[in-house]
Design a protein around this motif. Structure first.
Motif, PDB file in Angstrom:
ATOM      1  N   GLU A   1      12.065  -5.174 -14.534  1.00 10.54           N
ATOM      2  CA  GLU A   1      12.042  -3.719 -14.638  1.00 10.54           C
ATOM      3  C   GLU A   1      11.979  -3.140 -13.229  1.00 10.54           C
ATOM      4  O   GLU A   1      11.481  -3.784 -12.305  1.00 10.54           O
ATOM      5  CB  GLU A   1      10.819  -3.231 -15.427  1.00 10.54           C
ATOM      6  N   HIS A   2      12.467  -1.934 -13.079  1.00 10.71           N
ATOM      7  CA  HIS A   2      12.390  -1.270 -11.775  1.00 10.71           C
ATOM      8  C   HIS A   2      10.953  -0.840 -11.498  1.00 10.71           C
ATOM      9  O   HIS A   2      10.241  -0.373 -12.386  1.00 10.71           O
ATOM     10  CB  HIS A   2      13.318  -0.050 -11.737  1.00 10.71           C
ATOM     11  N   ARG A   3      10.536  -1.033 -10.251  1.00  7.34           N
ATOM     12  CA  ARG A   3       9.229  -0.577  -9.798  1.00  7.34           C
ATOM     13  C   ARG A   3       9.361   0.027  -8.406  1.00  7.34           C
ATOM     14  O   ARG A   3      10.179  -0.420  -7.594  1.00  7.34           O
ATOM     15  CB  ARG A   3       8.215  -1.725  -9.754  1.00  7.34           C
ATOM     16  N   GLN A   4       8.553   1.027  -8.106  1.00  9.50           N
ATOM     17  CA  GLN A   4       8.535   1.621  -6.773  1.00  9.50           C
ATOM     18  C   GLN A   4       7.865   0.629  -5.816  1.00  9.50           C
ATOM     19  O   GLN A   4       6.747   0.174  -6.082  1.00  9.50           O
ATOM     20  CB  GLN A   4       7.776   2.948  -6.824  1.00  9.50           C
ATOM     21  N   PRO A   5       8.535   0.245  -4.721  1.00 10.95           N
ATOM     22  CA  PRO A   5       7.994  -0.815  -3.864  1.00 10.95           C
ATOM     23  C   PRO A   5       6.590  -0.547  -3.341  1.00 10.95           C
ATOM     24  O   PRO A   5       5.756  -1.455  -3.291  1.00 10.95           O
ATOM     25  CB  PRO A   5       9.014  -0.901  -2.728  1.00 10.95           C
ATOM     26  N   ARG A   6       6.302   0.697  -2.931  1.00  9.05           N
ATOM     27  CA  ARG A   6       4.973   0.970  -2.384  1.00  9.05           C
ATOM     28  C   ARG A   6       3.887   0.717  -3.437  1.00  9.05           C
ATOM     29  O   ARG A   6       2.878   0.056  -3.155  1.00  9.05           O
ATOM     30  CB  ARG A   6       4.875   2.412  -1.876  1.00  9.05           C
ATOM     31  N   ALA A   7       4.095   1.216  -4.647  1.00 13.34           N
ATOM     32  CA  ALA A   7       3.101   1.033  -5.703  1.00 13.34           C
ATOM     33  C   ALA A   7       2.953  -0.444  -6.059  1.00 13.34           C
ATOM     34  O   ALA A   7       1.833  -0.927  -6.291  1.00 13.34           O
ATOM     35  CB  ALA A   7       3.490   1.853  -6.924  1.00 13.34           C
ATOM     36  N   LEU A   8       4.078  -1.157  -6.113  1.00 15.96           N
ATOM     37  CA  LEU A   8       4.008  -2.583  -6.410  1.00 15.96           C
ATOM     38  C   LEU A   8       3.221  -3.315  -5.332  1.00 15.96           C
ATOM     39  O   LEU A   8       2.364  -4.160  -5.631  1.00 15.96           O
ATOM     40  CB  LEU A   8       5.424  -3.149  -6.529  1.00 15.96           C
ATOM     41  N   GLY A   9       3.498  -2.999  -4.067  1.00 13.32           N
ATOM     42  CA  GLY A   9       2.794  -3.657  -2.972  1.00 13.32           C
ATOM     43  C   GLY A   9       1.303  -3.378  -2.993  1.00 13.32           C
ATOM     44  O   GLY A   9       0.488  -4.276  -2.754  1.00 13.32           O
ATOM     45  N   GLU A  10       0.909  -2.142  -3.298  1.00 15.60           N
ATOM     46  CA  GLU A  10      -0.506  -1.803  -3.347  1.00 15.60           C
ATOM     47  C   GLU A  10      -1.208  -2.533  -4.490  1.00 15.60           C
ATOM     48  O   GLU A  10      -2.327  -3.032  -4.329  1.00 15.60           O
ATOM     49  CB  GLU A  10      -0.668  -0.294  -3.498  1.00 15.60           C
ATOM     50  N   ALA A  11      -0.556  -2.613  -5.654  1.00 14.33           N
ATOM     51  CA  ALA A  11      -1.149  -3.316  -6.787  1.00 14.33           C
ATOM     52  C   ALA A  11      -1.277  -4.808  -6.501  1.00 14.33           C
ATOM     53  O   ALA A  11      -2.302  -5.435  -6.827  1.00 14.33           O
ATOM     54  CB  ALA A  11      -0.307  -3.082  -8.039  1.00 14.33           C
ATOM     55  N   LEU A  12      -0.260  -5.396  -5.881  1.00  7.62           N
ATOM     56  CA  LEU A  12      -0.310  -6.819  -5.557  1.00  7.62           C
ATOM     57  C   LEU A  12      -1.377  -7.102  -4.513  1.00  7.62           C
ATOM     58  O   LEU A  12      -2.130  -8.082  -4.618  1.00  7.62           O
ATOM     59  CB  LEU A  12       1.059  -7.280  -5.071  1.00  7.62           C
ATOM     60  N   ASP A  13      -1.485  -6.238  -3.507  1.00 12.35           N
ATOM     61  CA  ASP A  13      -2.499  -6.418  -2.468  1.00 12.35           C
ATOM     62  C   ASP A  13      -3.906  -6.383  -3.065  1.00 12.35           C
ATOM     63  O   ASP A  13      -4.780  -7.172  -2.678  1.00 12.35           O
ATOM     64  CB  ASP A  13      -2.351  -5.335  -1.400  1.00 12.35           C
ATOM     65  N   ALA A  14      -4.134  -5.478  -4.021  1.00 15.03           N
ATOM     66  CA  ALA A  14      -5.447  -5.380  -4.655  1.00 15.03           C
ATOM     67  C   ALA A  14      -5.767  -6.619  -5.493  1.00 15.03           C
ATOM     68  O   ALA A  14      -6.940  -6.974  -5.664  1.00 15.03           O
ATOM     69  CB  ALA A  14      -5.512  -4.127  -5.525  1.00 15.03           C
ATOM     70  N   ALA A  15      -4.731  -7.287  -6.023  1.00 19.16           N
ATOM     71  CA  ALA A  15      -4.947  -8.454  -6.874  1.00 19.16           C
ATOM     72  C   ALA A  15      -5.080  -9.753  -6.090  1.00 19.16           C
ATOM     73  O   ALA A  15      -5.575 -10.744  -6.624  1.00 19.16           O
ATOM     74  CB  ALA A  15      -3.796  -8.581  -7.877  1.00 19.16           C
ATOM     75  N   LEU A  16      -4.658  -9.760  -4.829  1.00 15.79           N
ATOM     76  CA  LEU A  16      -4.754 -10.958  -3.997  1.00 15.79           C
ATOM     77  C   LEU A  16      -6.134 -11.047  -3.350  1.00 15.79           C
ATOM     78  O   LEU A  16      -6.773 -10.028  -3.097  1.00 15.79           O
ATOM     79  CB  LEU A  16      -3.679 -10.937  -2.912  1.00 15.79           C
ATOM     80  N   PRO A  17      -6.601 -12.254  -3.050  1.00 11.99           N
ATOM     81  CA  PRO A  17      -7.887 -12.389  -2.357  1.00 11.99           C
ATOM     82  C   PRO A  17      -7.777 -11.913  -0.911  1.00 11.99           C
ATOM     83  O   PRO A  17      -6.693 -11.948  -0.314  1.00 11.99           O
ATOM     84  CB  PRO A  17      -8.165 -13.894  -2.428  1.00 11.99           C
ATOM     85  N   ALA A  18      -8.898 -11.466  -0.361  1.00 10.15           N
ATOM     86  CA  ALA A  18      -8.933 -11.060   1.048  1.00 10.15           C
ATOM     87  C   ALA A  18      -8.527 -12.240   1.919  1.00 10.15           C
ATOM     88  O   ALA A  18      -9.058 -13.343   1.795  1.00 10.15           O
ATOM     89  CB  ALA A  18     -10.333 -10.576   1.420  1.00 10.15           C
ATOM     90  N   GLY A  19      -7.573 -12.005   2.788  1.00  4.40           N
ATOM     91  CA  GLY A  19      -7.022 -13.063   3.624  1.00  4.40           C
ATOM     92  C   GLY A  19      -5.564 -13.329   3.323  1.00  4.40           C
ATOM     93  O   GLY A  19      -4.829 -13.818   4.167  1.00  4.40           O
ATOM     94  N   LEU A  20      -5.144 -13.030   2.098  1.00  8.25           N
ATOM     95  CA  LEU A  20      -3.717 -12.942   1.755  1.00  8.25           C
ATOM     96  C   LEU A  20      -3.447 -11.474   1.516  1.00  8.25           C
ATOM     97  O   LEU A  20      -3.772 -10.932   0.454  1.00  8.25           O
ATOM     98  CB  LEU A  20      -3.379 -13.770   0.515  1.00  8.25           C
ATOM     99  N   ASP A  21      -2.892 -10.798   2.516  1.00  9.92           N
ATOM    100  CA  ASP A  21      -2.825  -9.346   2.518  1.00  9.92           C
ATOM    101  C   ASP A  21      -1.380  -8.870   2.612  1.00  9.92           C
ATOM    102  O   ASP A  21      -0.630  -9.280   3.505  1.00  9.92           O
ATOM    103  CB  ASP A  21      -3.612  -8.791   3.712  1.00  9.92           C
ATOM    104  N   VAL A  22      -0.995  -7.996   1.682  1.00  6.54           N
ATOM    105  CA  VAL A  22       0.348  -7.424   1.702  1.00  6.54           C
ATOM    106  C   VAL A  22       0.445  -6.442   2.867  1.00  6.54           C
ATOM    107  O   VAL A  22      -0.370  -5.526   2.994  1.00  6.54           O
ATOM    108  CB  VAL A  22       0.666  -6.729   0.368  1.00  6.54           C
ATOM    109  N   VAL A  23       1.439  -6.642   3.713  1.00  7.05           N
ATOM    110  CA  VAL A  23       1.650  -5.793   4.880  1.00  7.05           C
ATOM    111  C   VAL A  23       2.742  -4.762   4.612  1.00  7.05           C
ATOM    112  O   VAL A  23       2.648  -3.614   5.039  1.00  7.05           O
ATOM    113  CB  VAL A  23       2.014  -6.656   6.109  1.00  7.05           C
ATOM    114  N   ALA A  24       3.800  -5.159   3.888  1.00 10.97           N
ATOM    115  CA  ALA A  24       4.904  -4.251   3.600  1.00 10.97           C
ATOM    116  C   ALA A  24       5.645  -4.743   2.372  1.00 10.97           C
ATOM    117  O   ALA A  24       5.616  -5.933   2.042  1.00 10.97           O
ATOM    118  CB  ALA A  24       5.857  -4.150   4.794  1.00 10.97           C
TER     119      ALA A  24
END
Length: 253
Positions: free
Chosen positions: A85-108
């Motif tokens: 499905e289509h997703r807005q990249p910024r929102a997807l990146g923020e959601a993924l960053d929140a779900a990853l442990p600290a130390g694996l961090d979405v930059v862009a």
């Protein structure tokens, strides 16, 4: 009759996004397999609508690019995600960053272009901190390497012992001083087969000048991308940065 999986086929790929993430702190010791498993769990927690492969064991369609070695920190790791499905990249990146442990961090996070990601990456920029090494000692070793046309090292690979040239991969190598007892090695290297890693560069400096750091070095990958004429490395997501936005990841000690 040939066996066929039960149920309907998986939904088709309708969009692809590319994610740049950092590997920081203690999580730099995760293997690539561990990172892949962690990402798959985070994608489920973030409710990312992944496209799946067909067959009896469907798996999310994820493409990895040039992972840094285990134990090496990085600010520029890349992965491409195929979405159902289509997703807005910024929102997807923020959601993924929140779900990853600290130390694996979405930059862009950016939409994929028609150019394959692998075609946008042919070099890496590294910074290696060398506690216990005097800047003058490192500078002399760098000079000794750069005047050579060939500096071979040997490493054990999955195909056995390989001997290869480090010098031809080195585009730029500069010595800086953090203080009198800690030198910094900044370098840009072309991606070759096998890939020239920070430990290979230090082995080459030992070969030409006998440089042996007294304590383990601290390598950090600062960037991956296409090598430009001025010796810099272009971020492969940069053409899409205006649309996708930039995420500031957590920085761990």
């Amino acid at each position: 009759m040939p066996r066929r999986p039960e149920g309907p086929p998986p939904p088709p790929v309708v969009a692809r996004v590319r994610v740049r993430f950092a590997k920081r702190g203690r999580l730099r010791f995760l293997s690539h397999r561990d990172i892949a498993r962690t990402f798959e769990r985070a994608l489920r927690r973030a409710d990312v609508p992944m496209a799946y492969s067909a067959g009896f064991s469907p798996h999310p369609r994820i493409s990895w690019l040039g992972a840094a070695p285990t134990g090496v920190a990085s600010e520029a790791e890349y992965v491409e995600l195929a979405l159902a499905e289509h997703r807005q990249p910024r929102a997807l990146g923020e959601a993924l960053d929140a779900a990853l442990p600290a130390g694996l961090d979405v930059v862009a996070c950016a939409p994929a272009t028609s150019t394959p990601l692998a075609d946008l990456v042919d070099a890496s920029r590294w910074r290696v901190r060398l506690p216990g090494v005097a800047p003058a000692e490192l500078a002399a070793a760098v000079d000794a390497l750069l005047v050579r046309d060939l500096v071979e090292v040997e490493r054990v690979t999955k195909n056995g012992h390989r001997r290869f040239d480090v010098r031809q991969a080195v585009v730029l190598m500069v010595c800086r001083a953090e203080n009198d007892t800690c030198a910094i090695l900044d370098t840009v290297v072309r991606h070759t087969t096998p890939a020239v890693r920070p430990d290979d560069m230090l082995t080459a400096l030992c070969v030409v000048a006998g440089l042996r750091p007294p304590v383990p070095p601290e390598p950090l990958r600062l960037g991956q991308g296409r090598l430009l004429e001025d010796g810099t490395v272009a971020d492969p997501l940069m053409p899409d940065r205006d649309d996708a936005g930039r995420l500031v990841g957590r920085i761990d000690a």
